[in-house]
Design an enzyme around this catalytic site. Structure first.
Site: not given
Ligand SMILES: [Zn+2]
Length: 280
Positions: A97, A133, A135, A217
């Site tokens: 991120h 991931d 995200h 995740d």
């Protein structure tokens, strides 16, 4: 996670302490002023400094971030120098991120992008990041977007944090491929996203090195998102990516830990991931 990797089957692993990334390595991705600002944040023991609503730094964060990026760089050196063909950087904070000038989503430095730029500084041409991931890796995509020598492939929950990663975000040279997955999506849709779209796109790019943004995740037990993957799905995607690396990269693969917030699911998922890396 580290306890899980103490099992007897993992005794053959070579274990290296992650070194701190150098300013030169970090500044291939981040402006020097940004690096200096982050590294100057050294709160007193027990205190923390909020960078944004999700992201805080404690006394140890700056060194941890330097070692997270440095571990990813060291893994690249290992596979380029040839004393390992595959490497897993068991590091935190995660990186995908972090944009060039913005820390966010627990991430301070863009570890996978820094690793990719380091591989290019070591002489490789085309480098890909495969990101499973849950995200979207807005930071990696931000760094890669306008550079046709870099390729970013991601599956992720959508809608979800950070809000980027629509299929229409394709990079300046079709060098970004995003497959958003609806909440409550499970193994079947995840595997189809990679088999039908992401892995063929990686094959067309023919990377000289595959870097994996290995977030766990998307596991059904994870508290931060709503995908429904099983532990076995992480073995499956690792094996598929190893096949891609085998076709184009001489089997070279560097995996860098991203998210994963149910610690039992994280440990089990990392174990099947590293098992696949070890057995390839
Ligand atoms: Zn994540």
């Amino acid at each position: 996670m580290l306890r899980a990797l103490e099992a007897e089957e993992f005794l053959p692993l070579l274990r290296e302490q992650a070194p701190q990334a150098t300013a030169e390595q970090l500044c291939r991705v981040h402006p020097a002023g940004y690096v200096e600002t982050i590294l100057a944040i050294r709160p007193e023991p027990g205190d923390s400094v909020a960078i944004d609503g999700d992201t805080a730094m404690s006394q140890g964060s700056a060194e941890a971030a330097l070692r997270a990026a440095g571990g990813a760089v060291h893994a690249v050196d290992a596979v380029i120098d040839g004393w390992a063909r595959r490497a897993f950087a068991a590091v935190r904070p995660p990186g995908h991120h972090a944009e060039r000038r913005t820390a966010m989503g627990f991430c301070l430095f863009s570890n996978a992008a820094i690793a990719a730029r380091h591989a290019q500084a070591r002489g490789l041409g085309r480098v890909a990041v495969a990101d499973f991931d849950v995200h979207h890796g807005n930071g990696t995509q931000d760094v890669f977007y306008d550079d046709p020598s870099l390729f970013y492939a991601s599956s992720h929950q959508f809608p979800c944090y950070p809000g980027t990663g629509a299929a229409s975000e394709r990079g300046a040279a079709d060098n970004v491929v995003n497959v958003p997955l609806a909440p409550e999506t499970g193994s079947k849709e995840f595997r189809a996203a990679w088999s039908d779209t992401l892995l063929p796109a990686l094959d067309r790019f023919a990377p000289e090195l595959v870097i994996v943004s290995a977030g766990f995740d998307a596991h059904k037990a994870d508290p931060l998102a709503q995908l429904r993957l099983e532990t076995a799905d992480f073995a499956w995607i690792t094996e598929r990516l190893l096949q891609t690396a085998g076709r184009h990269s001489g089997g070279r693969m560097v995996s860098v830990l991203e998210g994963g917030y149910d610690l039992d699911a994280l440990a089990a998922s990392v174990a099947v991931h590293v098992r696949a890396l070890l057995q390839a």
